[in-house]
Design a protein around this motif. Structure first.
Motif, PDB file in Angstrom:
ATOM      1  N   SER A 119      55.563  80.319 -17.572  1.00 18.74           N
ATOM      2  CA  SER A 119      55.390  81.635 -18.184  1.00 18.74           C
ATOM      3  C   SER A 119      56.694  82.400 -18.218  1.00 18.74           C
ATOM      4  O   SER A 119      57.518  82.282 -17.314  1.00 18.74           O
ATOM      5  CB  SER A 119      54.346  82.442 -17.402  1.00 18.74           C
ATOM      6  OG  SER A 119      54.334  83.784 -17.815  1.00 18.74           O
ATOM      7  N   ASP A 121      56.581  85.689 -18.327  1.00 20.74           N
ATOM      8  CA  ASP A 121      56.208  87.046 -17.926  1.00 20.74           C
ATOM      9  C   ASP A 121      57.128  87.618 -16.859  1.00 20.74           C
ATOM     10  O   ASP A 121      57.287  88.826 -16.746  1.00 20.74           O
ATOM     11  CB  ASP A 121      54.761  87.061 -17.415  1.00 20.74           C
ATOM     12  CG  ASP A 121      53.755  86.721 -18.511  1.00 20.74           C
ATOM     13  OD1 ASP A 121      54.130  86.803 -19.690  1.00 20.74           O
ATOM     14  OD2 ASP A 121      52.608  86.388 -18.164  1.00 20.74           O
ATOM     15  N   GLU A 122      57.718  86.717 -16.035  1.00 23.55           N
ATOM     16  CA  GLU A 122      58.521  87.189 -14.918  1.00 23.55           C
ATOM     17  C   GLU A 122      59.992  87.354 -15.290  1.00 23.55           C
ATOM     18  O   GLU A 122      60.823  87.623 -14.433  1.00 23.55           O
ATOM     19  CB  GLU A 122      58.402  86.208 -13.743  1.00 23.55           C
ATOM     20  CG  GLU A 122      59.130  84.887 -13.940  1.00 23.55           C
ATOM     21  CD  GLU A 122      58.400  83.872 -14.795  1.00 23.55           C
ATOM     22  OE1 GLU A 122      58.868  82.722 -14.860  1.00 23.55           O
ATOM     23  OE2 GLU A 122      57.380  84.228 -15.384  1.00 23.55           O
ATOM     24  N   ALA A 123      60.331  87.210 -16.561  1.00 24.10           N
ATOM     25  CA  ALA A 123      61.734  87.212 -16.981  1.00 24.10           C
ATOM     26  C   ALA A 123      62.479  88.457 -16.508  1.00 24.10           C
ATOM     27  O   ALA A 123      63.531  88.365 -15.869  1.00 24.10           O
ATOM     28  CB  ALA A 123      61.832  87.071 -18.496  1.00 24.10           C
ATOM     29  N   GLU A 125      61.704  90.652 -14.218  1.00 19.86           N
ATOM     30  CA  GLU A 125      61.721  90.760 -12.759  1.00 19.86           C
ATOM     31  C   GLU A 125      62.774  89.852 -12.149  1.00 19.86           C
ATOM     32  O   GLU A 125      63.421  90.226 -11.164  1.00 19.86           O
ATOM     33  CB  GLU A 125      60.338  90.397 -12.216  1.00 19.86           C
ATOM     34  CG  GLU A 125      60.205  90.511 -10.716  1.00 19.86           C
ATOM     35  CD  GLU A 125      58.814  90.141 -10.240  1.00 19.86           C
ATOM     36  OE1 GLU A 125      58.677  89.760  -9.066  1.00 19.86           O
ATOM     37  OE2 GLU A 125      57.868  90.230 -11.049  1.00 19.86           O
ATOM     38  N   ARG A 126      62.969  88.671 -12.730  1.00 23.44           N
ATOM     39  CA  ARG A 126      63.943  87.724 -12.195  1.00 23.44           C
ATOM     40  C   ARG A 126      65.375  88.141 -12.510  1.00 23.44           C
ATOM     41  O   ARG A 126      66.289  87.966 -11.695  1.00 23.44           O
ATOM     42  CB  ARG A 126      63.693  86.326 -12.779  1.00 23.44           C
ATOM     43  CG  ARG A 126      62.358  85.731 -12.409  1.00 23.44           C
ATOM     44  CD  ARG A 126      62.156  84.392 -13.080  1.00 23.44           C
ATOM     45  NE  ARG A 126      62.908  83.330 -12.407  1.00 23.44           N
ATOM     46  CZ  ARG A 126      63.030  82.099 -12.884  1.00 23.44           C
ATOM     47  NH1 ARG A 126      62.491  81.776 -14.056  1.00 23.44           N
ATOM     48  NH2 ARG A 126      63.705  81.192 -12.207  1.00 23.44           N
ATOM     49  N   ARG A 128      66.602  91.296 -13.726  1.00 26.39           N
ATOM     50  CA  ARG A 128      67.050  92.677 -13.479  1.00 26.39           C
ATOM     51  C   ARG A 128      67.940  92.830 -12.249  1.00 26.39           C
ATOM     52  O   ARG A 128      68.939  93.566 -12.295  1.00 26.39           O
ATOM     53  CB  ARG A 128      65.836  93.603 -13.361  1.00 26.39           C
ATOM     54  CG  ARG A 128      66.211  95.084 -13.324  1.00 26.39           C
ATOM     55  CD  ARG A 128      64.981  95.974 -13.178  1.00 26.39           C
ATOM     56  NE  ARG A 128      64.035  95.781 -14.264  1.00 26.39           N
ATOM     57  CZ  ARG A 128      62.811  95.233 -14.108  1.00 26.39           C
ATOM     58  NH1 ARG A 128      62.420  94.821 -12.919  1.00 26.39           N
ATOM     59  NH2 ARG A 128      62.010  95.118 -15.130  1.00 26.39           N
ATOM     60  N   GLN A 154      59.027  81.287 -24.737  1.00 28.06           N
ATOM     61  CA  GLN A 154      59.448  82.150 -23.636  1.00 28.06           C
ATOM     62  C   GLN A 154      60.843  82.745 -23.853  1.00 28.06           C
ATOM     63  O   GLN A 154      61.252  83.648 -23.115  1.00 28.06           O
ATOM     64  CB  GLN A 154      59.436  81.362 -22.328  1.00 28.06           C
ATOM     65  CG  GLN A 154      58.059  80.830 -21.956  1.00 28.06           C
ATOM     66  CD  GLN A 154      58.067  80.195 -20.589  1.00 28.06           C
ATOM     67  OE1 GLN A 154      58.527  80.798 -19.627  1.00 28.06           O
ATOM     68  NE2 GLN A 154      57.565  78.985 -20.488  1.00 28.06           N
ATOM     69  N   TYR A 158      63.091  86.321 -22.140  1.00 29.12           N
ATOM     70  CA  TYR A 158      64.340  86.189 -21.401  1.00 29.12           C
ATOM     71  C   TYR A 158      65.507  86.822 -22.164  1.00 29.12           C
ATOM     72  O   TYR A 158      66.420  87.387 -21.552  1.00 29.12           O
ATOM     73  CB  TYR A 158      64.618  84.720 -21.089  1.00 29.12           C
ATOM     74  CG  TYR A 158      63.857  84.237 -19.881  1.00 29.12           C
ATOM     75  CD1 TYR A 158      64.367  84.395 -18.599  1.00 29.12           C
ATOM     76  CD2 TYR A 158      62.612  83.644 -20.018  1.00 29.12           C
ATOM     77  CE1 TYR A 158      63.655  83.982 -17.475  1.00 29.12           C
ATOM     78  CE2 TYR A 158      61.886  83.220 -18.904  1.00 29.12           C
ATOM     79  CZ  TYR A 158      62.413  83.390 -17.646  1.00 29.12           C
ATOM     80  OH  TYR A 158      61.707  82.984 -16.545  1.00 29.12           O
ATOM     81  N   ALA A 161      65.278  90.438 -21.501  1.00 24.72           N
ATOM     82  CA  ALA A 161      65.687  90.740 -20.121  1.00 24.72           C
ATOM     83  C   ALA A 161      67.201  90.691 -19.978  1.00 24.72           C
ATOM     84  O   ALA A 161      67.806  91.536 -19.304  1.00 24.72           O
ATOM     85  CB  ALA A 161      65.019  89.766 -19.161  1.00 24.72           C
TER      86      ALA A 161
END
Length: 219
Positions: A119, A121-123, A125-126, A128, A154, A158, A161
């Motif tokens: 996923s 979705d965590e782009a 969060e990883r 930043r 995906q 990213y 981000a």
């Protein structure tokens, strides 16, 4: 749409590097992590001299990048004294603070690599936490060096981000002359990174490198 930056990774021989002269390539990578493509600092130093003689994209010499996993600051300091890399590409669990220390203390650009799983979705969060610590973000198939692409849907998360912290996004993983043009056309990454996709029987193939570059530039 302008063409993305092009990085060819995993070089081991001077002849292939010399044959890349004139190709619109931005970066050439050398692997220092355990791998069949691993080179010693001394070999890399010799190959970097070849890179410095090239004309790449825009008539400028390509930048020399080194691939590391869980790099340690002092080990990098020692290696850079032998092999003058422009970029340190970090594939391990390197923290933002370590990236910042490497970037400022060793006067080298830092790229942080993230493995992409199921996923995107965590782009944010990883990525930043690395604001102000890195010069680029690269995403690759989980496991790295698999020769297989991840789910390209995906990429957008990213890319957003990476943009949010002001750095370009490079995409690696399973790229080759047959799919690079579609990646660039449909997903528009800032840069692309290829290694096994331009090899024949485990060796870099200058004909595949030229075809790859042509497909990206003339898509």
């Amino acid at each position: 749409m302008s063409a993305p930056r092009i990085k060819i990774c995993g070089l081991k021989d001077a002849g292939t590097i010399r044959a890349m002269d004139g190709l619109p390539i931005h970066e050439i990578g050398f692997v220092f992590a355990p791998s069949k493509r691993q080179v010693t600092p001394e070999t890399a130093a010799s190959l970097i001299r070849e890179v410095h003689a090239l004309k790449g994209a825009g008539g400028e010499r390509p930048l020399a990048a080194g691939v590391f996993v869980n790099a340690e600051f002092e080990r990098l300091r020692e290696l850079l004294a032998v092999a003058p890399l422009d970029i340190v590409q970090l594939h391990g669990e390197e923290s933002p603070s370590l990236c910042r220390s490497i970037r400022s203390g060793l006067n080298v650009r830092v790229w942080k690599v993230f493995s992409v799983g199921e996923s995107g979705d965590e782009a944010a969060e990883r990525i930043r936490p690395y604001a102000g610590s890195v010069d680029a973000v690269l995403i690759d198939t989980a496991g790295g060096g698999t020769g297989k692409p991840f789910d390209w849907e995906q990429i957008e998360a990213y890319k957003a981000a990476a943009r949010s912290i002001g750095v370009p996004l490079y995409v690696a993983g399973g790229l080759n002359p047959d799919n690079a043009d579609r990646l660039v056309r449909d997903y528009a990454p800032d840069g692309i990174d290829v290694s096994s996709g331009v090899e024949t029987e485990g060796q870099k193939d200058i004909h595949k490198i030229r075809l790859f570059v042509q497909k990206v530039v003339e898509r």
